[in-house]
Design a protein around this motif. Sequence first.
Motif, short mmCIF file in Angstrom:
data_model
loop_
_atom_site.label_atom_id
_atom_site.label_comp_id
_atom_site.label_asym_id
_atom_site.label_seq_id
_atom_site.Cartn_x
_atom_site.Cartn_y
_atom_site.Cartn_z
N ARG A 28 48.87 36.81 25.47
CA ARG A 28 47.43 37.06 25.53
C ARG A 28 47.01 37.78 26.81
O ARG A 28 46.27 38.76 26.76
CB ARG A 28 46.64 35.74 25.40
CG ARG A 28 46.77 35.08 24.02
CD ARG A 28 45.85 33.87 23.91
NE ARG A 28 44.47 34.24 24.16
CZ ARG A 28 43.65 34.72 23.24
NH1 ARG A 28 44.05 34.85 22.00
NH2 ARG A 28 42.41 35.05 23.58
N ASP A 32 48.44 41.80 26.16
CA ASP A 32 47.26 42.18 25.38
C ASP A 32 47.43 41.98 23.88
O ASP A 32 46.84 42.69 23.08
CB ASP A 32 46.87 43.64 25.65
CG ASP A 32 45.92 43.73 26.84
OD1 ASP A 32 45.18 42.75 27.07
OD2 ASP A 32 45.93 44.76 27.53
N VAL A 34 46.27 39.51 21.57
CA VAL A 34 45.36 38.36 21.57
C VAL A 34 45.24 37.69 20.20
O VAL A 34 44.45 36.77 20.02
CB VAL A 34 43.96 38.76 22.09
CG1 VAL A 34 44.02 39.17 23.55
CG2 VAL A 34 43.37 39.89 21.23
N GLY A 35 46.03 38.16 19.23
CA GLY A 35 45.97 37.56 17.89
C GLY A 35 46.48 36.12 17.87
O GLY A 35 46.04 35.31 17.06
N LYS A 37 46.49 32.48 19.05
CA LYS A 37 45.33 31.77 19.58
C LYS A 37 45.66 30.49 20.36
O LYS A 37 46.61 29.79 20.04
CB LYS A 37 44.37 31.40 18.43
CG LYS A 37 43.82 32.60 17.68
CD LYS A 37 43.06 33.55 18.58
CE LYS A 37 42.29 34.59 17.79
NZ LYS A 37 42.35 35.93 18.41
N ALA A 47 47.51 26.83 16.16
CA ALA A 47 46.84 28.12 16.12
C ALA A 47 47.68 29.18 16.81
O ALA A 47 47.49 30.37 16.61
CB ALA A 47 45.47 28.02 16.79
N ILE A 75 51.33 37.73 14.99
CA ILE A 75 50.50 38.16 13.87
C ILE A 75 50.35 39.69 13.86
O ILE A 75 50.32 40.31 12.80
CB ILE A 75 49.12 37.45 13.89
CG1 ILE A 75 48.29 37.77 12.64
CG2 ILE A 75 48.32 37.81 15.14
CD1 ILE A 75 48.82 37.18 11.37
N GLU A 76 50.32 40.28 15.05
CA GLU A 76 50.17 41.74 15.11
C GLU A 76 51.39 42.44 14.53
O GLU A 76 51.31 43.61 14.12
CB GLU A 76 49.98 42.20 16.57
CG GLU A 76 48.65 41.79 17.21
CD GLU A 76 48.73 40.45 17.94
OE1 GLU A 76 49.66 39.66 17.68
OE2 GLU A 76 47.83 40.20 18.79
N ASN A 81 50.58 47.44 8.65
CA ASN A 81 49.15 47.76 8.51
C ASN A 81 48.36 46.64 7.85
O ASN A 81 47.44 46.89 7.09
CB ASN A 81 48.98 49.03 7.64
CG ASN A 81 49.58 50.23 8.31
OD1 ASN A 81 49.27 50.52 9.46
ND2 ASN A 81 50.45 50.91 7.60
N GLY A 82 48.76 45.42 8.09
CA GLY A 82 48.07 44.32 7.42
C GLY A 82 48.43 44.25 5.95
O GLY A 82 47.61 43.84 5.13
N GLN A 87 48.69 38.59 4.00
CA GLN A 87 47.48 39.22 4.55
C GLN A 87 46.61 39.78 3.41
O GLN A 87 45.39 39.66 3.43
CB GLN A 87 47.87 40.33 5.53
CG GLN A 87 48.48 39.75 6.82
CD GLN A 87 49.15 40.81 7.69
OE1 GLN A 87 49.88 41.66 7.18
NE2 GLN A 87 48.91 40.75 8.99
N TYR A 100 39.57 31.67 13.26
CA TYR A 100 40.31 31.48 14.50
C TYR A 100 41.73 30.94 14.28
O TYR A 100 42.65 31.32 14.96
CB TYR A 100 39.52 30.54 15.42
CG TYR A 100 40.01 30.52 16.84
CD1 TYR A 100 39.69 31.55 17.73
CD2 TYR A 100 40.77 29.46 17.32
CE1 TYR A 100 40.13 31.53 19.04
CE2 TYR A 100 41.21 29.43 18.64
CZ TYR A 100 40.88 30.46 19.49
OH TYR A 100 41.32 30.44 20.80
N CYS A 101 41.89 30.05 13.31
CA CYS A 101 43.20 29.44 13.09
C CYS A 101 44.11 30.28 12.20
O CYS A 101 45.27 29.96 12.02
CB CYS A 101 43.06 28.07 12.42
SG CYS A 101 42.60 28.18 10.67
N LEU A 106 48.85 31.98 8.88
CA LEU A 106 49.62 33.06 8.26
C LEU A 106 51.06 33.06 8.74
O LEU A 106 51.99 33.26 7.95
CB LEU A 106 48.96 34.41 8.57
CG LEU A 106 47.68 34.69 7.77
CD1 LEU A 106 46.83 35.77 8.47
CD2 LEU A 106 48.02 35.14 6.35
N ALA A 163 46.36 49.82 4.53
CA ALA A 163 45.45 48.68 4.59
C ALA A 163 44.10 49.06 4.00
O ALA A 163 43.70 50.22 4.03
CB ALA A 163 45.28 48.25 6.03
#
Lengths: 164, 737
Positions: A28, A32, A34-35, A37, A47, A75-76, A81-82, A87, A100-101, A106, A163
């Motif tokens: 985080r 960078d 930040v996915g 949590k 999370a 998660i990123e 592309n999601g 997803q 948030y969770c 996932l 996506a």
Amino acid sequence: MAKFTLQVNGQARTADVAPETPLLWVLRDNLDLVGTKFGCGVGQCRACTVHIGGQPVQACMTPVSSIGRKAVTTIEGLSANGTHPLQKAWCELDVAQCGYCQAGQLMTAAALLAENAKPSDEDIDNAMAGNICRCGTYLRIRAGIHRAAELTATGIATKKETAQ
Amino acid sequence: MNPYEAPSLTEFPTLDRRDFLRLTSFVGGGLVLGSFLKISGTAHAAEIAKTAPSGDFTPNAYVRLGLDGSITLICPRPDSGQGVKTSLPMILAEDLEVSWQSVTVQMADLNAVYGSQTAGGSTSTPTFYLLLRQLGTTARVMLIDAAAQTWGVPAAECFAEAASVHHKASKKSLPYRDLVAKAATLPVPDAKQAVLKDPKDFKLLGQRIGGVDNQKIVTGQNLFGLDFKLPGLVYAVFEKCPVFGGKVVSANLDRIKTLPGVKDAFIIDGTKDLRGLMPGVAILADSTWAAFSARRQLKVTWDEGAFANDSWDGFTKQAQDLAAKGTGNVVRKDGDVDAAFASAAKVVESAYSYPFISHANLEPQNCTASVTADRAEIWAPTQNPGAGADIVAKVLNIPKENITVHILRAGGGFGRRLSADFVIEAAAIAQKAGVPVKLVWSREDDLRHDHFRPGGFHFLKGSVDAAGKISGFRNHSVFFAGGLGADEFPSRFIPNHLGLSSVLPNNVPMGPWRAPGSCVFSFVYQSFIDELAHAAGRDPVEIRLELLGDKGMVPGTGERGTPYNAARMKAVVKLVAEKAGWGKKLPRGQGMGIAFHFSHRGYIAQVAEVTVSKSGDLKVDRVVCVSDVGSQIVNLSGAENQVEGSIVDGLSAAWRQELNIERGRIVESNLAEYQLIRMPDAPKKIECHFLKSDNPPTGLGEPVLPPLAPAVANAIFAATGKRIRQLPFAKTDLSWS
């Protein structure tokens, strides 16, 4: 402080941090990403779930010095592309409330489906019991995992798609 | 803020001049003024146009059509998972006649043109539904006028569809993008005069639409308060006294400042406002972890103040003593309860209680602030940006016009983020440090320094007469703040009724928790009504319908009283009984329970079906819910999600959540001791029905939660004969033989 080079989402990433720093905060604050949590810091809410060597782990309890060259997936990096079936299913079924969770949900669900392509309700409940959703979207999470399994089985999601 | 009161509804769309003056004198001005201007004329458009690229069409503060064809809809209120960032723009899109896929949604900053931006009290839908319909319609009418003028035809011969205006006779069409420049020059019509389209022609409202942030959520993009970063940012933690209201005497700051990554450490004196800026020690570091780590070495000497001996056991004893004395503030007196008890066939006496609980937002409180002597910029995951600006202005003495608040997505609200303590903490630390600061609370901070859902005690006595009708009800409520409302159901429905209210002295910070008051009152009263039904040998549904009677609309008491539409409630009770298959025979260990509750303008009834094993393990097999929240569901997926979430949340709160107080502080520290529900314990099945009624659409964030706990408790009684009178359920042994 010490330099650690991690294999994160297929890339070598370097951070200069104290060895006991949990992976969560390296991701985080330093990288960078930040996915992933922060929810409790003690492995109770999950999370912060990421994959290390393909296994779901709590990033808040994993010192950066313990990871070595093992592959870290966040998660990123779950898909380009999601487009991971989970997803897609999450968007299709509008699973999230606050959301948030959901990165942690996932990542735990992805590890489940990697081992068990067609989980039962009970399999899902057992695998997901560690992940808290404060908004209470559990029924949709369960439905989302079934839907992702179905998307994978029918091959819909395995084709390359952009996506939405 | 009274912890029993949600933010009230401010019905801007129906204000006339006289109402406006009365309301502004009541709430104090500025914010309402902005919204009033927005309704009545064009001042707001000029205000917003200042920030829009030149040439864009900005008929109001919520809609922006670009020369490039872009369609931007602005959401005025924060989204913490209740879904307004999707549902409010949907209302605009419906009347603007644009496809949902073509719009971009933008979250507003704090701005007086939007009126109250407080997302609380389930007020967003009732406040904005009509207004946004009018404003979407007005914008559409202007685009139609622009096309009609371009073609030299009457506007009445034109219509809008799919972001284009069409002329029926000539079959001409112009996309909105080609009309933007002309529309921007036209006068804005009075929104109140807008002729709204018939709901039967809705294309979008009532559909299942996914949340606008879903893609970002599932791919982990920068979105939430805690994700936000600024160049030169410093990470801060803030340690407060574990005893509520305690002050800092001294701290080992010199030692802390030598620790790795630490940039600074200092004491904040704070104020006496228990829900504002409390005294504490700030540690600033170059990473979150460095700040967290340094904090483990922090040693603070506290002045714990006068409340350091408070405990839950002590409060319980005081409440029981008050009840034994029978003294309390009389808030309601109808008929003669003593006479009703004297002549009753059956009298039931029960004591109910519930503990303090936390909001436990999964995203701990946090805020980023950049503050100088006379200027502040705030980025906050908040439900209440206005409260943030107010407290920063007041405590740091910064002019309101120099304060900017950016609203970030919040990882759960539930009322916690109506408070602005985390905002003023971040701002005060940033001002003192002279650098931008991101304040991050730990989970332990979040549990111990919540503005808690108040605990409470209710000492009840009720009677049924020889005909089996509920004839008398005496309620002595012992609270930690506020007081019993004169209109709390079953008030107004029982002829002999005495309501007494007492408040225990305490120093616990409390605040609204999802469906304030209702979230626990429903458990108490709907459980007790069940006790009376069983004492009378009556069916719990039948006795409830009898209690609601044939009165239809029952007026509220006094000026602030809330009317109760008993006919709407009866309708949801009847439908839920039908949908649930009420009355079917179940084996011992299984049971059905019913409860209903009116709050936040919504009429809700639920039936829970449970299985309790002989050893006392509870499973909630099914919950059937019927909600009457008016004539129109805005986003069906969002609405169903709120219903499902409220039911799961209601069960979570009732089953295991409790915070104990010993020596003036919270005992529990993290989520191992404070147990939220997990997937295996969630109800196996939730059936969600909306009973549409001819009433304005109202909110769904809160009203579905209150009836869940009593529906489950009543089902547990039906299954086992065990009556739960104390929350959480886990305190009662449910085993049976």
